[in-house]
Scaffold this motif. Structure first.
Motif, PDB file in Angstrom:
ATOM      1  N   GLY A   1       0.716  -1.408   0.069  1.00 31.77           N
ATOM      2  CA  GLY A   1      -0.416   0.054  -0.382  1.00 31.77           C
ATOM      3  C   GLY A   1       0.666   1.183   0.003  1.00 31.77           C
ATOM      4  O   GLY A   1       2.058   1.786   0.220  1.00 31.77           O
ATOM      5  N   GLY A   2       0.323   2.288  -0.588  1.00 35.67           N
ATOM      6  CA  GLY A   2       0.670   3.811  -0.330  1.00 35.67           C
ATOM      7  C   GLY A   2       2.230   3.903  -1.229  1.00 35.67           C
ATOM      8  O   GLY A   2       2.520   5.058  -1.059  1.00 35.67           O
ATOM      9  N   VAL A   3       2.016   3.020  -2.254  1.00 34.72           N
ATOM     10  CA  VAL A   3       3.341   3.299  -3.047  1.00 34.72           C
ATOM     11  C   VAL A   3       2.865   4.262  -3.991  1.00 34.72           C
ATOM     12  O   VAL A   3       3.861   4.905  -5.320  1.00 34.72           O
ATOM     13  N   GLY A   4       1.413   4.863  -4.206  1.00 34.56           N
ATOM     14  CA  GLY A   4       1.412   5.975  -5.273  1.00 34.56           C
ATOM     15  C   GLY A   4       0.681   4.707  -6.914  1.00 34.56           C
ATOM     16  O   GLY A   4       0.530   6.401  -7.558  1.00 34.56           O
ATOM     17  N   LYS A   5      -0.184   4.168  -6.303  1.00 35.98           N
ATOM     18  CA  LYS A   5      -0.641   3.499  -6.935  1.00 35.98           C
ATOM     19  C   LYS A   5      -1.995   5.047  -7.410  1.00 35.98           C
ATOM     20  O   LYS A   5      -2.355   4.944  -8.917  1.00 35.98           O
ATOM     21  N   SER A   6      -2.503   5.421  -6.561  1.00 36.44           N
ATOM     22  CA  SER A   6      -3.593   6.494  -6.700  1.00 36.44           C
ATOM     23  C   SER A   6      -2.687   7.687  -7.751  1.00 36.44           C
ATOM     24  O   SER A   6      -3.789   8.455  -8.650  1.00 36.44           O
ATOM     25  N   SER A   7      -2.231   7.621  -6.949  1.00 38.27           N
ATOM     26  CA  SER A   7      -1.501   9.323  -7.372  1.00 38.27           C
ATOM     27  C   SER A   7      -0.954   9.295  -9.557  1.00 38.27           C
ATOM     28  O   SER A   7      -0.457   9.587  -9.575  1.00 38.27           O
TER      29      SER A   7
ATOM     30  N   ASP B   1     -11.141   0.701  -5.401  1.00 36.00           N
ATOM     31  CA  ASP B   1     -10.486   0.773  -3.973  1.00 36.00           C
ATOM     32  C   ASP B   1     -11.531   1.160  -3.162  1.00 36.00           C
ATOM     33  O   ASP B   1     -11.918   2.255  -3.214  1.00 36.00           O
TER      34      ASP B   1
ATOM     35  N   PRO C   1      -4.452  -2.241  -2.795  1.00 34.45           N
ATOM     36  CA  PRO C   1      -3.272  -2.753  -2.763  1.00 34.45           C
ATOM     37  C   PRO C   1      -3.355  -4.617  -2.464  1.00 34.45           C
ATOM     38  O   PRO C   1      -4.347  -4.535  -2.117  1.00 34.45           O
TER      39      PRO C   1
ATOM     40  N   ASN D   1       7.903   4.445  -8.911  1.00 37.48           N
ATOM     41  CA  ASN D   1       7.440   5.737  -8.342  1.00 37.48           C
ATOM     42  C   ASN D   1       8.693   6.256  -7.041  1.00 37.48           C
ATOM     43  O   ASN D   1       8.607   5.055  -6.226  1.00 37.48           O
TER      44      ASN D   1
ATOM     45  N   PRO E   1       9.927  10.642  -9.558  1.00 37.36           N
ATOM     46  CA  PRO E   1      10.706  11.122  -8.855  1.00 37.36           C
ATOM     47  C   PRO E   1       9.774  11.613  -7.360  1.00 37.36           C
ATOM     48  O   PRO E   1       9.123  12.059  -7.461  1.00 37.36           O
ATOM     49  N   LEU E   2      10.793  11.369  -6.603  1.00 36.89           N
ATOM     50  CA  LEU E   2       9.558  11.713  -5.133  1.00 36.89           C
ATOM     51  C   LEU E   2       9.643  12.923  -5.925  1.00 36.89           C
ATOM     52  O   LEU E   2      10.465  13.988  -5.270  1.00 36.89           O
ATOM     53  N   ASP E   3       8.783  13.748  -5.175  1.00 38.18           N
ATOM     54  CA  ASP E   3       8.591  15.392  -5.487  1.00 38.18           C
ATOM     55  C   ASP E   3       7.251  15.488  -4.869  1.00 38.18           C
ATOM     56  O   ASP E   3       6.082  15.302  -4.615  1.00 38.18           O
TER      57      ASP E   3
ATOM     58  N   LEU F   1       4.007  16.995  -6.021  1.00 36.32           N
ATOM     59  CA  LEU F   1       3.327  15.715  -6.360  1.00 36.32           C
ATOM     60  C   LEU F   1       2.030  15.139  -5.415  1.00 36.32           C
ATOM     61  O   LEU F   1       0.558  15.459  -5.724  1.00 36.32           O
ATOM     62  N   ARG F   2       2.370  15.722  -3.793  1.00 31.11           N
ATOM     63  CA  ARG F   2       2.038  14.940  -2.817  1.00 31.11           C
ATOM     64  C   ARG F   2       1.359  16.023  -2.802  1.00 31.11           C
ATOM     65  O   ARG F   2       0.003  16.040  -2.711  1.00 31.11           O
TER      66      ARG F   2
HETATM   67  N1  ATP Z   1       6.029  10.545  -6.540  1.00 30.44           N
HETATM   68  C1  ATP Z   1       5.615  11.049  -5.040  1.00 30.44           C
HETATM   69  N2  ATP Z   1       6.113  12.448  -4.911  1.00 30.44           N
HETATM   70  C2  ATP Z   1       5.854  12.814  -3.447  1.00 30.44           C
HETATM   71  N3  ATP Z   1       4.222  11.831  -2.504  1.00 30.44           N
HETATM   72  C3  ATP Z   1       3.898  11.294  -3.470  1.00 30.44           C
HETATM   73  C4  ATP Z   1       4.501  10.513  -4.733  1.00 30.44           C
HETATM   74  N4  ATP Z   1       3.998   9.997  -4.983  1.00 30.44           N
HETATM   75  C5  ATP Z   1       2.140   9.545  -4.064  1.00 30.44           C
HETATM   76  N5  ATP Z   1       2.865   9.805  -3.376  1.00 30.44           N
HETATM   77  C6  ATP Z   1       2.510  10.658  -1.830  1.00 30.44           C
HETATM   78  O1  ATP Z   1       2.368   9.385  -0.767  1.00 30.44           O
HETATM   79  C7  ATP Z   1       0.892   8.571  -0.736  1.00 30.44           C
HETATM   80  C8  ATP Z   1       0.237   7.830  -0.733  1.00 30.44           C
HETATM   81  O2  ATP Z   1       0.410   8.072  -2.275  1.00 30.44           O
HETATM   82  P1  ATP Z   1      -0.663   7.071  -3.025  1.00 30.44           P
HETATM   83  O3  ATP Z   1      -2.382   7.348  -2.274  1.00 30.44           O
HETATM   84  O4  ATP Z   1      -1.073   8.680  -4.538  1.00 30.44           O
HETATM   85  O5  ATP Z   1      -0.614   5.547  -2.910  1.00 30.44           O
HETATM   86  P2  ATP Z   1      -1.607   4.395  -3.176  1.00 30.44           P
HETATM   87  O6  ATP Z   1      -0.517   3.218  -3.690  1.00 30.44           O
HETATM   88  O7  ATP Z   1      -2.543   4.768  -4.131  1.00 30.44           O
HETATM   89  O8  ATP Z   1      -1.929   3.768  -1.898  1.00 30.44           O
HETATM   90  P3  ATP Z   1      -2.982   2.268  -1.175  1.00 30.44           P
HETATM   91  O9  ATP Z   1      -2.249   1.576  -0.630  1.00 30.44           O
HETATM   92  O10 ATP Z   1      -3.651   4.027   0.175  1.00 30.44           O
HETATM   93  O11 ATP Z   1      -4.188   2.881  -2.425  1.00 30.44           O
HETATM   94  C9  ATP Z   1       0.170  10.269  -0.788  1.00 30.44           C
HETATM   95  O12 ATP Z   1       0.878  11.348  -0.104  1.00 30.44           O
HETATM   96  C10 ATP Z   1       0.974  10.896  -1.890  1.00 30.44           C
HETATM   97  O13 ATP Z   1       0.579  12.007  -2.103  1.00 30.44           O
END
Ligand code: ATP
Ligand code: MG
Length: 374
Positions: free
Chosen positions: A122-128, A150, A228, A280, A322-324, A327-328
């Motif tokens: 979880g939380g790797v940035g799928k939704s982003s 989700d 996730p 990501n 990139p971590l940015d 983007l967050r």
């Molecule tokens: N490249 C990035 N740079 C900075 N922050 C990021 C980046 N990608 C994602 N984030 C931040 O990380 C957090 C998790 O991202 P996100 O919700 O997209 O993940 P997810 O995989 O969809 O999570 P979940 O498994 O809970 O659905 C969010 O706060 C998002 O803003």
């Protein structure tokens, strides 16, 4: 003073589209009447429902189209609302007269490319990634939809900055749009931040309805934002949309890549294709131009190689984002960075992935369902 002809008005109206349906109002039975008095024109337009969120757009687009006619004087556009019978006719004309809902994307001949955005962790940035890729693709002129699959952890409407609700036309659900992207989410059907506490069959039914009852129109690309892991929803998607290809999101961290591999290798059981890997949160660019690998490096490449070996097909790394912090922030305020910062390196990375997705062609002909439906 010249006389405006009815055919000139009708031809102008044929250039006005219903923004939700994406077809001319003349083809949708939405022109109630046209009255011409010399050079003055009155048009009455049917809205699908009284509270149609597109009312202002439809009225102003109609007015603009008629005003464009040479020699036209005053233009007045009024509205009426379709009857139940008219709405039923509209639904039949759009979707055919089938009693059973069908999933348009699973039909042979569907040209919509369907990508399920998945990860092990979880939380790797799928939704982003889903939201930014969708807005980037829409900005390129493609017709794009996001299904927020989700159910427990829905986040797509927030990240797109939309609190609009879908509305219903007969038994079709019209999805809200933001930044040119159509979306549907369980968030649209629960009050506030209420939790969803459902078991597997309810989750399955919700996804099925999102696919069949929502009027998506002709989409070029449908992105599914998965929860996730390799749970019920991933299996539901594989059953309902055997042609959906997986996009695996991972961070550069080795441990994350190991978990991501499990999400990717589910494709072996479901007979789905892995379209590629998105790394990501890769190296962050510091203000002095140096880079910092907060989550290490190499995770994307590692999992792409492993999945290529496992599936026997070439699974590419589609890109590293990139971590940015921007983007967050974009996700938090509902203004995706792919739109708000078009020239940032992060957006360039997202655009490159979007280009790769837009170019790929998939044929679902001959694809079989790899899972028994239990
Ligand atoms: N490249 C990035 N740079 C900075 N922050 C990021 C980046 N990608 C994602 N984030 C931040 O990380 C957090 C998790 O991202 P996100 O919700 O997209 O993940 P997810 O995989 O969809 O999570 P979940 O498994 O809970 O659905 C969010 O706060 C998002 O803003
Ligand atoms: Mg998510």
């Amino acid at each position: 003073m010249s006389q405006v002809t009815e055919s000139a008005v009708r031809s102008a109206l044929s250039r006005v589209e219903d923004p939700e349906i994406g077809k001319p109002i003349t083809e949708l039975g939405m022109v109630k009447s046209v009255a011409i008095d010399g050079s003055d024109v009155q048009v009455e337009v049917y809205l699908t429902i009284a509270a149609c969120p597109m009312k202002t757009t439809i009225v102003s687009n109609t007015e603009a189209a008629v005003k464009d006619i040479e020699g036209v004087g005053t233009v007045q556009v009024t509205t009426d609302v379709m009857s139940d019978e008219q709405r039923r006719e509209l639904r039949v004309s759009l979707r055919g007269n089938t009693a059973d809902p069908v999933i348009p994307f699973a039909q042979p001949g569907s040209t919509t490319r369907v990508y399920a955005v998945a990860s092990g962790k979880g939380g790797v940035g799928k939704s982003s990634m889903t939201v930014n890729l969708a807005t980037a693709l829409a900005a390129k002129g493609l017709s794009v939809g996001i299904l927020d699959a989700d159910i427990y952890g829905h986040s797509v409407p927030g990240m797109l900055g939309s609190d609009a609700r879908p509305h219903q036309v007969d038994d079709m659900i019209m999805p809200p749009q933001a930044h040119g992207v159509k979306m549907i989410s369980i968030a649209h059907f629960v009050e506030g931040n209420a939790p969803v506490v459902w078991r597997g069959p309810m989750l399955h039914r919700a996804i099925q309805q999102f696919l069949s009852d929502v009027f998506w129109g002709d989409l070029d690309i449908l992105l599914l934002d998965l929860p996730p892991g390799t749970g019920d929803i991933a299996i539901t998607i594989a059953q309902l949309l055997p042609n959906a290809e997986l996009l695996i999101v991972t961070t550069p961290q080795a441990a994350a890549a190991d978990v991501a591999e499990r999400a990717g290798s589910i494709s072996l059981q479901t007979n789905q294709k892995v379209a590629g890997v998105i790394e990501n949160m890769s190296a962050m660019v510091m203000p002095d131009g140096s880079t910092m690998e907060v989550f290490g490096s190499g995770g994307g490449e590692k999992i792409a190689q492993r999945l290529s070996m496992l599936t026997g097909e070439d699974v590419p790394v589609l890109g590293s984002v990139p971590l940015d912090p921007s983007l967050r922030v974009g996700g938090d305020v509902g203004n995706p960075i792919a739109i708000s910062e078009p020239y940032s390196p992060t957006t360039a990375a997202i655009n490159a992935i979007a280009d790769a997705l837009a170019k790929r062609k998939v044929s679902i002909v001959g694809k079989t369902l790899g899972l028994g439906v239990k």
